[in-house]
Motif scaffolding. Structure first.
Motif, PDB file in Angstrom:
ATOM      1  N   TYR A   1      13.773 -11.325   5.071  1.00 28.90           N
ATOM      2  CA  TYR A   1      12.604 -10.446   5.157  1.00 28.90           C
ATOM      3  C   TYR A   1      12.724  -9.306   4.146  1.00 28.90           C
ATOM      4  O   TYR A   1      11.749  -8.924   3.486  1.00 28.90           O
ATOM      5  N   PHE A   2      13.926  -8.767   4.038  1.00 29.82           N
ATOM      6  CA  PHE A   2      14.179  -7.688   3.094  1.00 29.82           C
ATOM      7  C   PHE A   2      13.959  -8.155   1.660  1.00 29.82           C
ATOM      8  O   PHE A   2      13.362  -7.438   0.833  1.00 29.82           O
ATOM      9  N   LEU A   3      14.413  -9.367   1.329  1.00 31.31           N
ATOM     10  CA  LEU A   3      14.238  -9.900  -0.019  1.00 31.31           C
ATOM     11  C   LEU A   3      12.764 -10.085  -0.356  1.00 31.31           C
ATOM     12  O   LEU A   3      12.324  -9.783  -1.470  1.00 31.31           O
ATOM     13  N   VAL A   4      11.988 -10.595   0.598  1.00 25.05           N
ATOM     14  CA  VAL A   4      10.549 -10.762   0.368  1.00 25.05           C
ATOM     15  C   VAL A   4       9.889  -9.407   0.150  1.00 25.05           C
ATOM     16  O   VAL A   4       9.058  -9.236  -0.760  1.00 25.05           O
ATOM     17  N   GLU A   5      10.237  -8.441   0.989  1.00 25.42           N
ATOM     18  CA  GLU A   5       9.669  -7.099   0.834  1.00 25.42           C
ATOM     19  C   GLU A   5       9.938  -6.547  -0.562  1.00 25.42           C
ATOM     20  O   GLU A   5       9.022  -6.032  -1.237  1.00 25.42           O
ATOM     21  N   GLN A   6      11.182  -6.656  -1.018  1.00 21.88           N
ATOM     22  CA  GLN A   6      11.530  -6.115  -2.322  1.00 21.88           C
ATOM     23  C   GLN A   6      10.860  -6.889  -3.458  1.00 21.88           C
ATOM     24  O   GLN A   6      10.474  -6.313  -4.478  1.00 21.88           O
TER      25      GLN A   6
ATOM     26  N   TRP B   1       3.417 -13.591   6.765  1.00 21.53           N
ATOM     27  CA  TRP B   1       3.130 -12.605   5.730  1.00 21.53           C
ATOM     28  C   TRP B   1       1.667 -12.657   5.300  1.00 21.53           C
ATOM     29  O   TRP B   1       1.281 -12.036   4.303  1.00 21.53           O
ATOM     30  N   GLY B   2       0.858 -13.395   6.035  1.00 18.58           N
ATOM     31  CA  GLY B   2      -0.561 -13.500   5.706  1.00 18.58           C
ATOM     32  C   GLY B   2      -0.873 -14.562   4.673  1.00 18.58           C
ATOM     33  O   GLY B   2      -1.941 -14.532   4.042  1.00 18.58           O
ATOM     34  N   SER B   3       0.013 -15.524   4.496  1.00 15.46           N
ATOM     35  CA  SER B   3      -0.195 -16.563   3.493  1.00 15.46           C
ATOM     36  C   SER B   3      -1.246 -17.572   3.941  1.00 15.46           C
ATOM     37  O   SER B   3      -1.331 -17.919   5.116  1.00 15.46           O
ATOM     38  N   GLU B   4      -2.005 -18.050   2.979  1.00 14.12           N
ATOM     39  CA  GLU B   4      -3.011 -19.086   3.208  1.00 14.12           C
ATOM     40  C   GLU B   4      -2.648 -20.318   2.389  1.00 14.12           C
ATOM     41  O   GLU B   4      -1.918 -20.232   1.405  1.00 14.12           O
ATOM     42  N   GLU B   5      -3.188 -21.457   2.800  1.00 10.21           N
ATOM     43  CA  GLU B   5      -2.931 -22.712   2.081  1.00 10.21           C
ATOM     44  C   GLU B   5      -3.871 -22.885   0.889  1.00 10.21           C
ATOM     45  O   GLU B   5      -5.052 -22.534   0.956  1.00 10.21           O
TER      46      GLU B   5
ATOM     47  N   ARG C   1       0.848  -1.191   0.000  1.00 16.61           N
ATOM     48  CA  ARG C   1       0.000   0.000   0.000  1.00 16.61           C
ATOM     49  C   ARG C   1       0.881   1.238   0.000  1.00 16.61           C
ATOM     50  O   ARG C   1       1.774   1.371   0.843  1.00 16.61           O
ATOM     51  N   GLU C   2       0.602   2.097  -0.967  1.00 22.53           N
ATOM     52  CA  GLU C   2       1.330   3.359  -1.089  1.00 22.53           C
ATOM     53  C   GLU C   2       2.852   3.141  -1.090  1.00 22.53           C
ATOM     54  O   GLU C   2       3.605   3.854  -0.427  1.00 22.53           O
ATOM     55  N   GLY C   3       3.249   2.115  -1.820  1.00 22.37           N
ATOM     56  CA  GLY C   3       4.679   1.865  -1.978  1.00 22.37           C
ATOM     57  C   GLY C   3       5.352   1.214  -0.794  1.00 22.37           C
ATOM     58  O   GLY C   3       6.584   1.127  -0.749  1.00 22.37           O
ATOM     59  N   ARG C   4       4.572   0.738   0.168  1.00 25.92           N
ATOM     60  CA  ARG C   4       5.136   0.082   1.354  1.00 25.92           C
ATOM     61  C   ARG C   4       4.500  -1.286   1.538  1.00 25.92           C
ATOM     62  O   ARG C   4       3.349  -1.514   1.160  1.00 25.92           O
ATOM     63  N   VAL C   5       5.266  -2.199   2.138  1.00 32.38           N
ATOM     64  CA  VAL C   5       4.756  -3.527   2.455  1.00 32.38           C
ATOM     65  C   VAL C   5       4.268  -3.517   3.897  1.00 32.38           C
ATOM     66  O   VAL C   5       5.037  -3.212   4.823  1.00 32.38           O
ATOM     67  N   LEU C   6       2.987  -3.849   4.083  1.00 33.84           N
ATOM     68  CA  LEU C   6       2.380  -3.850   5.408  1.00 33.84           C
ATOM     69  C   LEU C   6       1.726  -5.203   5.652  1.00 33.84           C
ATOM     70  O   LEU C   6       0.603  -5.448   5.189  1.00 33.84           O
ATOM     71  N   PRO C   7       2.394  -6.121   6.351  1.00 30.33           N
ATOM     72  CA  PRO C   7       1.816  -7.435   6.651  1.00 30.33           C
ATOM     73  C   PRO C   7       0.538  -7.296   7.468  1.00 30.33           C
ATOM     74  O   PRO C   7       0.303  -6.262   8.106  1.00 30.33           O
TER      75      PRO C   7
ATOM     76  N   ARG D   1       4.373  -7.586  13.878  1.00 29.38           N
ATOM     77  CA  ARG D   1       5.429  -6.875  14.601  1.00 29.38           C
ATOM     78  C   ARG D   1       6.781  -7.544  14.372  1.00 29.38           C
ATOM     79  O   ARG D   1       7.817  -6.873  14.294  1.00 29.38           O
ATOM     80  N   ASN D   2       6.778  -8.875  14.251  1.00 30.56           N
ATOM     81  CA  ASN D   2       8.024  -9.590  13.994  1.00 30.56           C
ATOM     82  C   ASN D   2       8.581  -9.229  12.616  1.00 30.56           C
ATOM     83  O   ASN D   2       9.790  -9.012  12.461  1.00 30.56           O
ATOM     84  N   VAL D   3       7.706  -9.158  11.623  1.00 33.41           N
ATOM     85  CA  VAL D   3       8.137  -8.782  10.284  1.00 33.41           C
ATOM     86  C   VAL D   3       8.712  -7.373  10.294  1.00 33.41           C
ATOM     87  O   VAL D   3       9.785  -7.107   9.734  1.00 33.41           O
ATOM     88  N   ARG D   4       8.001  -6.458  10.934  1.00 33.86           N
ATOM     89  CA  ARG D   4       8.478  -5.077  10.980  1.00 33.86           C
ATOM     90  C   ARG D   4       9.828  -4.974  11.695  1.00 33.86           C
ATOM     91  O   ARG D   4      10.704  -4.193  11.302  1.00 33.86           O
TER      92      ARG D   4
END
Length: 369
Positions: A276-281, A313-317, A159-165, A172-175
């Protein structure tokens, strides 16, 4: 409805398949003819591309790969790493046309298997379509193996150029890890040349040795990046601390669905939040390219750390299945054994390993004969 055959060496008929594929936004990159080019160095598979239509328009396609061996030939819908695929359909088909397309394509696949004296035919389903009843009805497989992938919606995270889990304790762990990456001064870019690729591949080999796993072949990874990258369907995100490359992740995609194909970081920089950085990018790049679903691929178990990493990261199966029609008695495969089978058919799925249990195995994994 007819099912045509297009071989990789036939430019005109391959173009017919590609035209259909390009009209199917939900198609997976593993269903493209370019995937055959990307995996060709691993060989020796003959790529066969089937299309089903009514003469005026093609409605559905199916990629197949013929693997020849003295012990018996094999046809599967996707060989090698990253096994997804199966049948893809033009959007908006009514139920009757879709059913007829499955009947035509799967019937032709069975006929080809018999023609080439195959021991088995396996079609891998698309986890995002759920066409299980059509596969069961028209392939009539004796064996099924169920697996799952994890996936998240890209638009829900960027959202708006940012990754927000998603909001949770895990968010909080991701952040926290992303802040750590910022503190370490990690920077990213898309791989530009062979030298950068080789520096990352050395990290890939080192990390796999640490995990006790065999690295993926360099020619497979470089070919995927080169072949699919030329079509804007693959990219390698690199992360660096100063001038040192400390990790990278290879992503592949079509239009709607993208895959995290392989991620490797230098373990010396694990505390820098590198993964985490690689996933964000990667998420940011997918968003720029219009990809809607990020597919993490499967995990070894739901209790693994890898599964938990993807979950936060909010992933579902999403389930998918390997549907196998066998053309030999079950004793043929049991006499061959799993070790010899892996040696005869490297990188290829033949039958569920549960078949080699003393009993008929776990009924959740495959249909009893």
């Amino acid at each position: 409805m007819s099912a045509g055959q297009a071989l990789r060496t036939d430019a005109a008929t391959r173009q017919r398949y590609d035209t259909l594929y390009d009209a199917c936004p939900h198609g997976l990159v593993q269903q493209s003819s370019c995937w055959a080019d990307a995996t060709a160095p691993l060989g020796p598979d003959d790529a066969i591309f089937l299309v089903a239509g009514d003469g005026d328009q093609d409605f559905a396609g199916l990629p197949l790969y013929l693997y020849r061996h003295a012990a018996g030939n094999l046809i599967t819908s996707v060989p090698q790493a990253g096994p997804l695929g199966g049948i893809f359909c033009r959007p908006g088909l009514d139920a009757a046309t879709r059913r007829a397309a499955f009947q035509s394509l799967l019937g032709r696949a069975v006929a080809l298997s018999l023609e080439h004296d195959c021991i088995a035919l396996t079609i891998i389903s698309d986890p995002f379509q759920q066409d299980d009843e059509l596969y069961r009805e028209h392939l009539q497989p004796q064996l099924e193996f169920e697996n799952f992938t994890q996936a998240c919606m890209v638009d829900g995270l960027v959202r708006e150029g940012r990754v927000l889990p998603p909001a949770s304790d895990k968010r909080r762990n991701v952040r926290r890890h992303l802040r750590r990456a910022q503190e370490f001064g990690l920077r990213s870019w898309l791989c530009r040349d062979d030298d950068e690729f080789d520096r990352w591949y050395q990290i890939h080999c080192k990390r796999h040795r640490e995990l006790g796993a065999a690295p993926l072949r360099r020619d497979l990874l470089s070919n995927i990046l080169a072949r699919l990258g030329a079509r804007k369907s693959a990219f390698l995100v690199l992360a660096a601390a100063g001038e040192q490359i400390v990790g990278g992740c290879l992503f592949v995609h079509n239009r709607i669905v993208g895959d995290v194909f392989i991620m490797s970081m230098d373990s010396d920089f694990a505390d820098a939040g590198t993964n985490y950085f690689l996933v964000e990018q990667g998420l940011l790049e997918f968003h720029r390219r219009g990809v809607k679903i990020m597919n993490w691929q499967s995990s070894s178990s739901r209790a693994s750390g890898v599964y938990a990493f993807k979950k936060q990261w909010g992933s579902e199966e999403y389930p998918y299945r390997f549907y196998t029609r066998i053309f030999r008695d079950v004793s043929f495969f049991r006499d061959m054994g799993s070790v010899q089978m892996a040696r005869f058919y490297p990188g290829h799925y033949v039958v569920p390993f549960g078949l080699f249990d003393e009993d008929d195995g776990d009924v959740r994994l495959f249909r009893k004969l």
